[in-house]
Scaffold this active site. Sequence first.
Site, short mmCIF file in Angstrom:
data_model
loop_
_atom_site.label_atom_id
_atom_site.label_comp_id
_atom_site.label_asym_id
_atom_site.label_seq_id
_atom_site.Cartn_x
_atom_site.Cartn_y
_atom_site.Cartn_z
N TYR A 43 -12.61 11.72 -4.55
CA TYR A 43 -11.78 10.57 -4.19
C TYR A 43 -10.32 10.87 -3.90
O TYR A 43 -9.64 10.02 -3.30
CB TYR A 43 -11.88 9.48 -5.26
CG TYR A 43 -13.16 8.71 -5.12
CD1 TYR A 43 -13.26 7.65 -4.24
CD2 TYR A 43 -14.30 9.09 -5.81
CE1 TYR A 43 -14.45 6.97 -4.06
CE2 TYR A 43 -15.49 8.43 -5.65
CZ TYR A 43 -15.56 7.37 -4.77
OH TYR A 43 -16.75 6.71 -4.59
N GLY A 47 -10.11 8.75 2.12
CA GLY A 47 -11.47 8.25 1.91
C GLY A 47 -11.98 8.59 0.52
O GLY A 47 -11.23 8.89 -0.39
N HIS A 63 -7.03 4.26 -7.67
CA HIS A 63 -5.94 4.13 -6.69
C HIS A 63 -6.48 3.62 -5.36
O HIS A 63 -5.89 2.72 -4.75
CB HIS A 63 -5.25 5.49 -6.53
CG HIS A 63 -4.04 5.47 -5.66
ND1 HIS A 63 -4.03 6.04 -4.42
CD2 HIS A 63 -2.80 4.95 -5.86
CE1 HIS A 63 -2.83 5.87 -3.88
NE2 HIS A 63 -2.06 5.22 -4.73
N ASP A 105 0.69 3.13 -6.82
CA ASP A 105 1.10 4.53 -6.86
C ASP A 105 1.59 4.93 -8.25
O ASP A 105 1.27 6.01 -8.75
CB ASP A 105 2.20 4.80 -5.82
CG ASP A 105 1.69 4.77 -4.40
OD1 ASP A 105 0.47 4.62 -4.18
OD2 ASP A 105 2.53 4.89 -3.48
#
Length: 138
Positions: A43, A47, A63, A105
């Site tokens: 991950y 993608g 995320h 983030d």
Amino acid sequence: MRTLWIVAVLLVGVEGNLLQFNKMIKIMTRKNGIPYYSSYGCYCGWGGQGQPLDATDRCCFVHDCCYEKLTDCSPKTDIYSYSWKSGVIICGEGTPCEKQICECDRVAAVCFGANLGTYKKSYMFYPDFLCTEPSEKC
């Protein structure tokens, strides 16, 4: 495919969100996000598919899910404000999109820092074709 993500990071320029995310990763892990997290596991990077391989890969899965929940935002290019003090990242003022992107983030960078002890170099540049398990839903 993940090579495209690295190229995108380099093309965005110093104002792009991906470089801000990279800076957050450096703050929390003291590692450069591009080689260490841009193509890690199933991950981390562009993608994602299959099952997360470990806690670090799960940080990237979460995320990705966080970014997916953002509507009418451009999480990879929108610029946000943040600050840090003593290893604590604080998202600043801005539009609702900027605040949400920053929070996605920030949470990922904190997660990376919390899971440094289980980071596996063997998962760096992990090939997508090995991620064959059914994918989880966000």
